[in-house]
Write a protein that holds these residues in place. Sequence first.
Motif, PDB file in Angstrom:
ATOM      1  N   LEU A 165      30.653  44.691  42.508  1.00 13.33           N
ATOM      2  CA  LEU A 165      31.688  45.700  42.742  1.00 13.33           C
ATOM      3  C   LEU A 165      33.080  45.101  42.613  1.00 13.33           C
ATOM      4  CD1 LEU A 165      30.133  47.743  45.690  1.00 13.33           C
ATOM      5  CD2 LEU A 165      30.437  48.453  43.317  1.00 13.33           C
ATOM      6  N   SER A 166      33.241  43.840  43.001  1.00 11.52           N
ATOM      7  CA  SER A 166      34.538  43.176  42.860  1.00 11.52           C
ATOM      8  C   SER A 166      34.928  43.057  41.383  1.00 11.52           C
ATOM      9  CB  SER A 166      34.485  41.791  43.511  1.00 11.52           C
ATOM     10  OG  SER A 166      35.712  41.104  43.344  1.00 11.52           O
ATOM     11  N   LYS A 167      33.969  42.709  40.542  1.00 11.32           N
ATOM     12  CA  LYS A 167      34.245  42.611  39.109  1.00 11.32           C
ATOM     13  C   LYS A 167      34.544  43.987  38.512  1.00 11.32           C
ATOM     14  CE  LYS A 167      31.380  38.490  38.598  1.00 11.32           C
ATOM     15  NZ  LYS A 167      30.095  37.935  38.112  1.00 11.32           N
ATOM     16  N   LEU A 168      33.806  44.996  38.999  1.00  9.42           N
ATOM     17  CA  LEU A 168      34.064  46.362  38.527  1.00  9.42           C
ATOM     18  C   LEU A 168      35.472  46.801  38.918  1.00  9.42           C
ATOM     19  CD1 LEU A 168      32.887  48.922  37.182  1.00  9.42           C
ATOM     20  CD2 LEU A 168      32.124  49.635  39.458  1.00  9.42           C
ATOM     21  N   ASN A 169      35.889  46.464  40.134  1.00  7.03           N
ATOM     22  CA  ASN A 169      37.228  46.825  40.594  1.00  7.03           C
ATOM     23  C   ASN A 169      38.308  46.110  39.780  1.00  7.03           C
ATOM     24  OD1 ASN A 169      39.003  48.184  42.547  1.00  7.03           O
ATOM     25  ND2 ASN A 169      39.458  46.127  43.277  1.00  7.03           N
ATOM     26  N   THR A 170      38.017  44.872  39.366  1.00 10.01           N
ATOM     27  CA  THR A 170      38.966  44.140  38.515  1.00 10.01           C
ATOM     28  C   THR A 170      39.189  44.885  37.197  1.00 10.01           C
ATOM     29  OG1 THR A 170      38.307  42.008  39.462  1.00 10.01           O
ATOM     30  CG2 THR A 170      39.405  41.956  37.326  1.00 10.01           C
ATOM     31  N   LEU A 171      38.122  45.417  36.621  1.00  9.83           N
ATOM     32  CA  LEU A 171      38.259  46.195  35.391  1.00  9.83           C
ATOM     33  C   LEU A 171      39.069  47.467  35.642  1.00  9.83           C
ATOM     34  CD1 LEU A 171      34.614  45.944  33.963  1.00  9.83           C
ATOM     35  CD2 LEU A 171      36.641  44.687  33.201  1.00  9.83           C
ATOM     36  N   VAL A 172      38.860  48.087  36.803  1.00  9.22           N
ATOM     37  CA  VAL A 172      39.623  49.294  37.146  1.00  9.22           C
ATOM     38  C   VAL A 172      41.104  48.972  37.246  1.00  9.22           C
ATOM     39  CG1 VAL A 172      40.046  51.013  38.942  1.00  9.22           C
ATOM     40  CG2 VAL A 172      37.695  50.436  38.318  1.00  9.22           C
ATOM     41  N   GLN A 173      41.448  47.879  37.928  1.00  4.37           N
ATOM     42  CA  GLN A 173      42.853  47.507  38.108  1.00  4.37           C
ATOM     43  C   GLN A 173      43.512  47.121  36.786  1.00  4.37           C
ATOM     44  OE1 GLN A 173      44.077  48.216  41.051  1.00  4.37           O
ATOM     45  NE2 GLN A 173      41.970  48.747  41.608  1.00  4.37           N
ATOM     46  N   ARG A 174      42.729  46.651  35.838  1.00  4.95           N
ATOM     47  CA  ARG A 174      43.265  46.278  34.517  1.00  4.95           C
ATOM     48  C   ARG A 174      43.235  47.452  33.542  1.00  4.95           C
ATOM     49  NH1 ARG A 174      40.299  40.343  33.702  1.00  4.95           N
ATOM     50  NH2 ARG A 174      41.431  39.274  35.393  1.00  4.95           N
TER      51      ARG A 174
END
Length: 289
Positions: free
Chosen positions: A81-90
């Motif tokens: 989920l942390s990696k998924l959130n990184t994609l969202v923020q980018r």
Amino acid sequence: MALPNNTTDFASGANSFYHTLIKMLHALIVSFRKNIVLFILCMVIGILPLLIKNMNDGNAYRASFTVMFEELTRKIYGDRLSKLNTLVQRDQLGKVAVLLDVDKKTAASIKSIEAKNILGEDLDKDLNTDRIPFIVEFVTRDSSQVLPLQKAIVAFLETGNEYMADRKRIKNMETTEELEFINNQLKVIDSLNKKGNIQTGYIASAGTSAKNADQSSSTYDLSYELYKRKQELLRKERMPASLMVLDDAIVSEEAKHSLLFVLVVGTAIGFFIYTTLVAFLIPAFRYKE
């Protein structure tokens, strides 16, 4: 009439504290007047970003759901989920849409995705291996997307990559094979029970007969254990998911905070910046031996 010594000391101490407090407040007011531009600048730095963020969150909604899991560990789910959130923020919406198996409109509505344990700590830092549920929190610009996003996130955590998909397929095959074996064993036990040919703790040959009540009891225990295991496997077959949502994200709330909260927090941050500059950094730069 003279006052007792302890009363006199208390009055003296209170008076001293009062004058000390007044002196500190006076010094603070003098400092504000002397550095009024710096003070205003620090307040702006502390408050303005929070105001802007709160305005951006004005049309956003926060929701959360609780997840029970049977396999892996919480940290693995937290990392994903942390990696998924990184994609969202980018703003890599294409990748987000593919990973969650949603359209780009739904992916574009996501502002953030976080995972916490029940203590409120980041899940990607939780190294415990127990089976205590965790909480997924997300912010979306569209309240109608709350439940679809919940389903998409759960599916992503469960079968979001090739390894986990293969793992799930193999476990389903193992469940089917074990069920087939148990059914065959139960048929053999039932057949031998009818003939009275059971040996303690084991399935006996056709020529062996039960000799006492203990043998019948052992046969019953074995049958019951197999039956319980069969029910457990049937439950997994009917509910093959390794994740179970205990508390749906039914109710969502606005992500923004009250104006008073923003002003209080922003003022505290600005005052901290001002105090650090005036009391430590500026004197350090001006200091001469």
